[in-house]
Structure formats: C-alpha cells, structure tokens
Design a protein around this motif. Structure first.
Motif, short mmCIF file in Angstrom:
data_model
loop_
_atom_site.label_atom_id
_atom_site.label_comp_id
_atom_site.label_asym_id
_atom_site.label_seq_id
_atom_site.Cartn_x
_atom_site.Cartn_y
_atom_site.Cartn_z
N ASP A 505 13.10 7.74 -55.13
CA ASP A 505 13.66 8.36 -53.93
C ASP A 505 13.04 7.83 -52.64
OD1 ASP A 505 15.29 10.61 -55.25
OD2 ASP A 505 13.30 10.89 -56.13
N ARG A 527 15.04 16.16 -45.33
CA ARG A 527 15.62 17.09 -46.30
C ARG A 527 15.68 18.50 -45.71
NH1 ARG A 527 14.05 20.31 -50.53
NH2 ARG A 527 15.25 20.13 -52.47
N PRO A 541 12.10 20.79 -53.91
CA PRO A 541 12.84 20.13 -55.00
C PRO A 541 12.73 20.85 -56.33
CG PRO A 541 11.74 18.49 -53.66
CD PRO A 541 11.28 19.83 -53.15
N ARG A 550 20.18 11.47 -55.51
CA ARG A 550 19.71 11.19 -54.16
C ARG A 550 19.48 9.70 -54.01
NH1 ARG A 550 16.84 15.57 -55.86
NH2 ARG A 550 15.05 14.35 -56.47
#
Length: 555
Positions: A505, A527, A541, A550
C-alpha cells in the motif's frame, strides 16, 4: 534539648527513609514532570497504582523494588473503585527501613489521588516526604480532547466527582452557567447528566465524554445533556461490561461539536490508535518507534533476526588488533550491529574510542553514525545522498598514494552482506579486509498472541525495512492479514512482499526508515481526510472488513 536527646533524634531521622508522593498524570507517559523522572531514578522502592505502573516503571533504576498493590475486595470492582492492599503500610514499612520510596498515583496526588491519609501517617511518624504534582485528569483529559475549559472572556470552572457529589453540590453546579468537569464512570454519565438537568441545566447544553484520555486508546463522544444516553447506545458503547471505566465529561458551550472539530488535535493525528508492527529489534526500532508515536501510533517491535557472534572469532580478533597497530587507513561501518560488534570486542580487550585515533571512520547512514557518536566516535564520512553502500561509494575518495600512507580498509559486517561495497572500494584502489563481525539468523517466533494478531488482522500496518524482514516475518509468524496496510522501504522490498502474496500500500520515496514512517503517516492522513469528506466515521484498518482493494501510495 540535651546533647544526648539531640543525638538520638538525629540518629532516628537519619535511619528513616524518604517518601515522594508523585503524580503520574492521566496516562500519557510524556506528561511526567522533570522532577517526577528525577525522583523515580533515585527510588529504592516504587509503590504505584496498577494503572500507572507501566507509565513510571521505565524511569526507575534497574533493580528497584515494586511491591504490588493487589485488589482485596473483588466485589468493589463492580463500582469501579477497587480496594487495594493498604498502601500506607507498604510506604511506612519501606521508609522505616531507610529506603527512598516513590508512591506513584494517577493524575495529581492532591486532586485525583487519596494520598492525604498516607501523608499524615508519614508526618505523624516523623518520616520526611515531598509531593510532586502531576497533570490532573480533569485538566489533562479535556486538553487532549480539544476542549478548552476557559477562553479570553474567562469562565467559572467547577470540578465534580460524581461518585461522591452531594445533592447540594449538584444544585450549585446546576444553577451555574460555567463549565463543569465531571469525573465519573462510563455507565454513570447519563445519570450525572440527569442530575445536572434536574438541577437547572438545559437539556441542550453541549457535553463531551472522554474515555482513556491522553492515551492512544482515547475516544471522545460529543452530545448534549439530554442526548448522551442515546449517543452512547447508538455508538454501541453501552451497555458494556467495561461500563465501570472512568471518564471525564465536560459540560458547557466550550465542548460544542463545531468547536471540538477544530481543536481535537490529539485524536486527529494521522495514525491515531494504529497498531503498527515494526519487525526489528528494540535497539534498531527505538527511533522509528518514537517517530510513529509522534503520529499517534502504537508501535510493536517484533525481532525477525537475531544477531550472533561469528563462528570463528579469530578473523575479527586479528582485525581489531590491526586497528590498534596502524594496519588501516579507514574503517567502514555498514550497520548499527557492526558498531556494536566492534565495541564489544574493544571492551573485551579493555579498549575504548581512543583506539580510533588516526583512523578515518565511515558510516553508511544516520543511525549507524548515531551509534558511533554514542560510542564516542565522530564519523569522518556519512553519505550525502542515498544512505546505502552505493551512496557511501559515491562519496568515498579514491586511494591516493601521496596523501594516504596506508591503502587498507577494515570492513566489519554481517555474514550475509552483499559485495557491492567491497567491489566498489577495490575499484577505487583500496585493499579491503572484509571481516565477518556478526552473523544474522532468523529470530524465534513471537508469542502466540502476537502471531494470531498478525494473521488475524490485529495490526493496522506493518513496516518492512528490507527483503529479509519480509521473508523472516512470514517465516516465523505467518502472513499479515489482508486488512493490514503494508509499507515497504523500497522497490526491492516491495517486490519480495508481493512475491509472498502481500499487497503493498505504501512505498517510501527514499530508502530511509524515517521517510518510510513519514509515508505511512501521509497515507493515514489521506485515509482520514477521505473518510471525513465522505461523512464516514474515521476507523483504523483493523476495524475495516476485508473488501475493496487499495492502490499503492508513493509519497
């Protein structure tokens, strides 16, 4: 007083110890005062309430005695006020034995703690004591929740402990239009709000409720006196078996939602509450973990490699002796572990940093340079660009027989290090003694609880600082869960992660652990901003269900 009497009194006084009643603050270890840290460092005995023991223990010296305050009345836990083993007796016993005692209490001893009786006992027995104030929960928690208690116009601020407040107290604060700070428990907030409404406060008066204040578990709800019960129910906070947990509620216009949205500095940190796995040893991870904490994260260090001495130490021993006798022009350190290995060998021979006199010292990066400075050695060469073997070679001078009396470099390193630096130095005209200073082996698996958290999505992110950390973590603990954010220090590490079936990510823009942590923080900030813009709750998360993919973020 006769000389004999004075002598006895002086002897009795010197036989007594000393007691420090210390406020440990509401939870954040960073709120300890300088005087508190000083007192803890000199303590022989540390008697701390269970909730602050971890906050203060790290500042006490090794070997300090920590008698446990145990709960003796389990039934009282239901009310959230555990009855502890008589702390006064423990304090007096240690002080009479001539010990320096620190009695650590949550918040401030005079406002949050019930230390008055213990202080009186010391005074009656002639035991000297001092009080080190701490940040009171009623003051510190609102500050961390973004709720100022006063403004430029000033205000009447009242502090109420709902557990002991009388009807007269509720009547007085209910008749006031000032700010009220209520210390209570989660399942008693609605009752306290009802007392204030019954005493005259309007049901639409703004209210904030904060649990676990000043810690990364902090959570704040904004409501009104009339709606707080429904707010906690909708948030699925109540009913709960943890309803006895203490909270700080602030009643008044300064706790209005619109204002708190702008002032909630703590809970809006980019990685607030994130559990971040750092697969490095505590020594290696120290500065990285501090950086993550500054972003609001909760770092968890899990070593993936263990460092052991070389199988045959003779080569290292010859090199260190050569260092002392003038065999080398340079010594190049490519890791903190290499510094540690040489330092340990120096100590074995009774040497110190003075043995480096006349020798040029190179360090591959900032962390290695810091380890050298801690050893008492200031490196002559640290890469000005990329912190790697390639970066070091960019700045390394070629051998010049006119200016360099010796053409040899001592390179202490790991058994699995690459040949990049050796080949580059030889190309520059140097002779290299490539010496195995330590071996790296796969570490033992972490505890079962940690392994389950890794595989089950208990961590919000994991930082991979090399390909070997990927391979070793998967080997000793299993593959991180799909919801866990994977952050890698560079393309090679990312490639290894993807080969192990992990979705990357976050990719650091530079091969630096500092830049890697910054990249993760920026990912977290984006985010959070996206959730707020969409009107969604901000979640970690690990609180998200597996689903949408993502994209990798490069910052």
């Amino acid at each position: 007083m006769s000389p004999t009497t004075a002598s006895k009194a002086s002897s009795a006084f010197s036989a007594c110890g000393h007691v420090t009643f210390l406020g440990a603050g509401p939870g954040d270890p960073g709120l300890l005062t300088l005087r508190a840290v000083e007192a803890l460092a000199g303590a022989d005995v540390l008697i701390a309430e269970p909730e602050v023991l971890d906050v203060v223990r790290g500042h006490a010296r090794a070997g300090v005695s920590t008698p446990e305050l145990t709960v003796v009345d389990d039934a009282s836990m239901a009310a959230g006020v555990p009855v502890l083993r008589d702390a006064a007796n423990l304090v007096m016993e240690a002080a009479r034995g001539g010990k320096r005692v620190v009695r650590a209490l949550s918040g401030d001893p005079g406002l949050d703690g019930d230390a008055g009786a213990e202080m009186l006992a010391c005074a009656s027995a002639g035991i000297p004591f001092e009080v080190v104030p701490g940040v009171a929960a009623a003051v510190g928690v609102p500050a961390y929740a973004g709720v100022p208690l006063r403004d430029a116009q000033g205000a009447d601020v009242r502090f109420v402990d709902a557990r002991t407040a009388s009807d007269r107290c509720w009547t007085e604060v209910g008749a006031s239009d000032g700010t009220v700070v209520v210390s209570t428990t989660l399942d008693s907030v609605a009752a306290a709000a009802g007392e204030l409404v019954a005493a005259g406060r309007k049901p639409d008066t703004p209210l904030t409720v904060t649990i676990a204040g000043t810690t990364t578990r902090q959570r704040t709800w904004t409501a009104t006196l009339g709606s707080i019960a429904q707010t906690l129910k909708q948030a699925k906070v109540l009913p709960s078996p943890e309803g006895h947990r203490p909270v700080i509620a602030v009643v008044g216009e300064r706790s209005a939602a619109a204002q708190r949205d702008q002032l909630a500095w703590f809970e809006s940190k980019p990685l607030f509450g994130w559990k971040v796995l750092v697969p490095r040893t505590k020594e290696q991870a120290a500065s990285l973990s501090d950086q993550l904490r500054s972003y609001g994260a909760v770092p968890s260090e899990v070593p993936t490699i263990a460092v052991e001495p070389p199988r045959t130490p003779q080569q290292m021993e010859r090199a260190v002796k050569g260092l002392v006798t003038g065999r080398y022009e340079w010594i190049a350190f490519t890791s903190v572990n290499a510094v540690k290995a040489v330092r340990e060998k120096f100590e074995e021979y009774g040497l110190d940093a003075r043995a480096f006199a006349g020798i040029k010292v190179a360090a591959v990066g900032e962390q290695t340079a810091k380890a050298l400075v801690d050893f008492g050695v200031k490196p002559d060469l640290v890469p000005s660009g990329e912190q790697s073997a390639a970066g070091l070679l960019e700045d390394w001078p070629p051998y010049d027989p006119v200016f360099d009396p010796i053409d040899r470099v001592f390179l202490p390193r790991a058994d699995i290090a690459t040949e990049t630096l050796v080949a580059g130095l030889i190309e520059l005209g140097w002779e290299v003694d490539d010496v195995t200073a330590y071996r790296t082996v796969r570490a033992s698996p972490p505890p079962a609880e940690t392994r389950e958290a890794i595989k089950g999505g208990g961590f919000d992110a994991v930082l991979f600082t090399s390909s070997s950390t990927v391979r070793n973590l998967v080997g000793i603990a299993g593959k991180p869960h799909n919801v866990t954010v994977i952050a890698c220090i560079g393309p090679a590490t990312a490639k290894t992660a993807e080969e192990h079936g992990l979705r990357v990510d976050v990719l650091s823009p530079e091969p630096s652990v500092t830049k890697l942590a910054e990249a993760l923080a920026e990912f977290g900030a984006k985010r959070r901003a996206a959730a707020l813009e969409a009107g969604d709750p901000v979640t970690r998360p690990s609180e998200r269900r597996p689903g949408a993919r993502r994209r990798r973020t490069t910052t």
